[in-house]
Design a protein around this motif. Structure first.
Motif, PDB file in Angstrom:
ATOM      1  N   UNK A 146       8.773  11.709   0.429  1.00  0.00           N
ATOM      2  CA  UNK A 146       8.337  10.715  -0.555  1.00  0.00           C
ATOM      3  C   UNK A 146       6.979  10.176  -0.138  1.00  0.00           C
ATOM      4  N   UNK A 147       6.138   9.961  -1.111  1.00  0.00           N
ATOM      5  CA  UNK A 147       4.842   9.328  -0.853  1.00  0.00           C
ATOM      6  C   UNK A 147       4.761   8.056  -1.695  1.00  0.00           C
ATOM      7  N   UNK A 148       4.596   6.921  -1.018  1.00  0.00           N
ATOM      8  CA  UNK A 148       4.429   5.629  -1.674  1.00  0.00           C
ATOM      9  C   UNK A 148       2.963   5.216  -1.579  1.00  0.00           C
ATOM     10  N   UNK A 149       2.463   4.549  -2.618  1.00  0.00           N
ATOM     11  CA  UNK A 149       1.065   4.130  -2.653  1.00  0.00           C
ATOM     12  C   UNK A 149       1.021   2.668  -3.076  1.00  0.00           C
ATOM     13  N   UNK A 150       0.122   1.884  -2.434  1.00  0.00           N
ATOM     14  CA  UNK A 150      -0.033   0.486  -2.838  1.00  0.00           C
ATOM     15  C   UNK A 150      -1.259   0.333  -3.736  1.00  0.00           C
ATOM     16  N   UNK A 151      -1.589  -0.887  -4.105  1.00  0.00           N
ATOM     17  CA  UNK A 151      -2.695  -1.155  -5.042  1.00  0.00           C
ATOM     18  C   UNK A 151      -4.049  -0.738  -4.468  1.00  0.00           C
ATOM     19  N   UNK A 152      -4.180  -0.703  -3.143  1.00  0.00           N
ATOM     20  CA  UNK A 152      -5.443  -0.304  -2.505  1.00  0.00           C
ATOM     21  C   UNK A 152      -5.485   1.190  -2.212  1.00  0.00           C
ATOM     22  N   UNK A 153      -4.530   1.942  -2.753  1.00  0.00           N
ATOM     23  CA  UNK A 153      -4.402   3.395  -2.542  1.00  0.00           C
ATOM     24  C   UNK A 153      -4.119   3.772  -1.097  1.00  0.00           C
ATOM     25  N   UNK A 154      -3.538   2.855  -0.322  1.00  0.00           N
ATOM     26  CA  UNK A 154      -3.016   3.213   0.996  1.00  0.00           C
ATOM     27  C   UNK A 154      -1.737   3.998   0.768  1.00  0.00           C
ATOM     28  N   UNK A 155      -1.466   4.953   1.635  1.00  0.00           N
ATOM     29  CA  UNK A 155      -0.319   5.824   1.422  1.00  0.00           C
ATOM     30  C   UNK A 155       0.675   5.687   2.570  1.00  0.00           C
ATOM     31  N   UNK A 156       1.936   5.846   2.243  1.00  0.00           N
ATOM     32  CA  UNK A 156       2.998   5.883   3.244  1.00  0.00           C
ATOM     33  C   UNK A 156       3.892   7.059   2.889  1.00  0.00           C
ATOM     34  N   UNK A 157       4.064   7.960   3.850  1.00  0.00           N
ATOM     35  CA  UNK A 157       4.910   9.130   3.634  1.00  0.00           C
ATOM     36  C   UNK A 157       6.222   8.942   4.379  1.00  0.00           C
ATOM     37  N   UNK A 158       7.318   9.325   3.730  1.00  0.00           N
ATOM     38  CA  UNK A 158       8.648   9.286   4.337  1.00  0.00           C
ATOM     39  C   UNK A 158       9.229  10.685   4.198  1.00  0.00           C
ATOM     40  N   UNK A 159       9.497  11.336   5.334  1.00  0.00           N
ATOM     41  CA  UNK A 159      10.052  12.692   5.321  1.00  0.00           C
ATOM     42  C   UNK A 159      11.457  12.663   5.891  1.00  0.00           C
ATOM     43  N   UNK A 160      12.402  13.279   5.155  1.00  0.00           N
ATOM     44  CA  UNK A 160      13.808  13.320   5.569  1.00  0.00           C
ATOM     45  C   UNK A 160      14.138  14.744   5.992  1.00  0.00           C
ATOM     46  N   UNK A 161      14.578  14.898   7.243  1.00  0.00           N
ATOM     47  CA  UNK A 161      15.029  16.189   7.753  1.00  0.00           C
ATOM     48  C   UNK A 161      16.436  16.448   7.247  1.00  0.00           C
ATOM     49  N   UNK A 162      16.740  17.617   6.709  1.00  0.00           N
ATOM     50  CA  UNK A 162      18.040  17.842   6.084  1.00  0.00           C
ATOM     51  C   UNK A 162      19.208  17.912   7.057  1.00  0.00           C
ATOM     52  N   UNK A 163      19.068  18.611   8.167  1.00  0.00           N
ATOM     53  CA  UNK A 163      20.207  18.843   9.056  1.00  0.00           C
ATOM     54  C   UNK A 163      20.457  17.658   9.970  1.00  0.00           C
ATOM     55  N   UNK A 164      19.409  17.187  10.626  1.00  0.00           N
ATOM     56  CA  UNK A 164      19.577  16.097  11.589  1.00  0.00           C
ATOM     57  C   UNK A 164      19.612  14.734  10.919  1.00  0.00           C
ATOM     58  N   UNK A 165      19.053  14.633   9.728  1.00  0.00           N
ATOM     59  CA  UNK A 165      18.984  13.342   9.056  1.00  0.00           C
ATOM     60  C   UNK A 165      17.878  12.463   9.619  1.00  0.00           C
ATOM     61  N   UNK A 166      17.026  13.056  10.487  1.00  0.00           N
ATOM     62  CA  UNK A 166      15.917  12.294  11.063  1.00  0.00           C
ATOM     63  C   UNK A 166      14.933  11.928   9.961  1.00  0.00           C
ATOM     64  N   UNK A 167      14.370  10.731  10.056  1.00  0.00           N
ATOM     65  CA  UNK A 167      13.419  10.253   9.057  1.00  0.00           C
ATOM     66  C   UNK A 167      12.109   9.930   9.753  1.00  0.00           C
ATOM     67  N   UNK A 168      11.037  10.493   9.226  1.00  0.00           N
ATOM     68  CA  UNK A 168       9.720  10.292   9.791  1.00  0.00           C
ATOM     69  C   UNK A 168       8.874   9.511   8.809  1.00  0.00           C
ATOM     70  N   UNK A 169       8.123   8.526   9.307  1.00  0.00           N
ATOM     71  CA  UNK A 169       7.199   7.766   8.460  1.00  0.00           C
ATOM     72  C   UNK A 169       5.781   7.992   8.984  1.00  0.00           C
ATOM     73  N   UNK A 170       4.836   8.089   8.045  1.00  0.00           N
ATOM     74  CA  UNK A 170       3.450   8.313   8.430  1.00  0.00           C
ATOM     75  C   UNK A 170       2.537   7.617   7.428  1.00  0.00           C
ATOM     76  N   UNK A 171       1.351   7.228   7.898  1.00  0.00           N
ATOM     77  CA  UNK A 171       0.378   6.633   6.976  1.00  0.00           C
ATOM     78  C   UNK A 171      -0.568   7.697   6.417  1.00  0.00           C
ATOM     79  N   UNK A 172      -0.187   8.967   6.568  1.00  0.00           N
ATOM     80  CA  UNK A 172      -0.908  10.089   5.978  1.00  0.00           C
ATOM     81  C   UNK A 172       0.082  10.944   5.207  1.00  0.00           C
TER      82      UNK A 172
END
Length: 197
Positions: A146-172
Motif C-alpha cells: 500500500x502507498x499512502x500520500x499526504x497533502x504535501x505528497x509525502x509517501x508512506x509504503x506498507x508492504x505485507x509479506x504473505x507467509x511470515x506476515x512481516x510488515x515493512x514501512x518505508x518513506x519511499x
C-alpha cells in the motif's frame, strides 16, 4: 513552644476553608479552562500525520490477522481507494458478516489529508476502485503493498509479506520484487524424474 488549637476555638470561616472548594469556585475555574481551550485549540494542528495513519493501518492488519486465527475463519478486508475507507467482513460459508467486535461495526476512514495512492495486491496494481485482502485462519495474509500520500505528497509504503506476515514501512515507494528468471540451461535439472523419459 507549640500551640494547640482545639476545634471549639476555630471560627466558622476557618472551619469552612479547611474543607475544600465550594461548587461556585469549581464552576468558575472550569469556565476559565474552557475559555482558554477555546482560544488555544484552534491554533493547534489536530491533523494526523502520515506516520500515525500508517501505524494505525499496520495495527489494523495485525488485529485482523489475530481475529482470523482466533475465530478460525477467513477475513476479507475491503479497501475503497477513492473514498479512503476500509472495513473487514468475516467469511462464513458463502456469506459475509460484520465481525462481532464493535471496533469493526462501522467502516474506518483515513484522515482528510491522507489518501491511498495505490495498492498492489492479488488483483494487480490499482489506483482507484475497490481492493480486497484476505486474512486466513493459518495466520497467512495476502501479499500487498500500500502507498499512502499526504497533502504535501509525502509517501508512506506498507508492504505485507504473505507467509511470515512481516510488515515493512518505508518513506519511499516499495516496488514488488521481480520474478525469478530460471536460465534455460537449468530448466532440465528442475524437471521431475517422471517427466523426463
Amino acid at each position: 513552644m507549640s500551640v494547640v488549637v482545639s476545634a471549639s476555638h476555630l471560627t466558622p470561616h476557618a472551619l469552612r476553608s479547611s474543607r475544600g472548594f465550594t461548587i461556585l469556585e469549581i464552576i468558575i475555574v472550569l469556565f476559565l479552562l474552557v475559555g482558554l481551550l477555546g482560544i488555544i485549540l484552534p491554533r493547534i494542528s489536530l491533523e494526523e500525520s502520515l506516520g500515525s495513519v500508517g501505524r494505525r493501518m499496520v495495527g489494523t492488519v495485525r488485529s485482523l490477522q489475530s481475529l482470523a486465527m482466533l475465530n478460525q475463519k477467513t477475513i476479507r478486508l475491503y479497501v475503497d481507494l477513492d473514498r479512503g475507507v476500509y472495513w473487514p467482513v468475516v467469511l462464513d460459508g458463502n456469506q459475509e458478516k460484520v465481525p462481532i467486535d464493535p471496533t469493526w461495526a462501522t467502516p474506518l476512514k483515513l484522515s482528510e489529508t491522507i489518501r491511498f495512492s495505490d495498492i498492489l495486491a492479488g488483483q494487480g496494481r490499482k489506483e482507484s476502485g475497490l481492493v480486497d485482502l484476505f486474512f486466513y485462519p493459518t495466520g497467512r495474509i495476502d501479499p500487498a503493498t500500500m502507498h499512502l500520500v499526504d497533502a504535501s505528497n509525502n509517501i508512506l509504503a506498507i508492504a505485507i509479506e504473505p507467509v511470515t506476515g512481516a510488515i515493512r514501512m518505508s518513506d519511499e515507494r516499495i516496488e514488488p520484487p521481480k520474478p525469478l528468471i530460471i536460465p534455460d540451461r537449468v530448466r532440465p535439472l528442475l524437471q521431475t524424474a517422471g517427466a523426463v523419459r
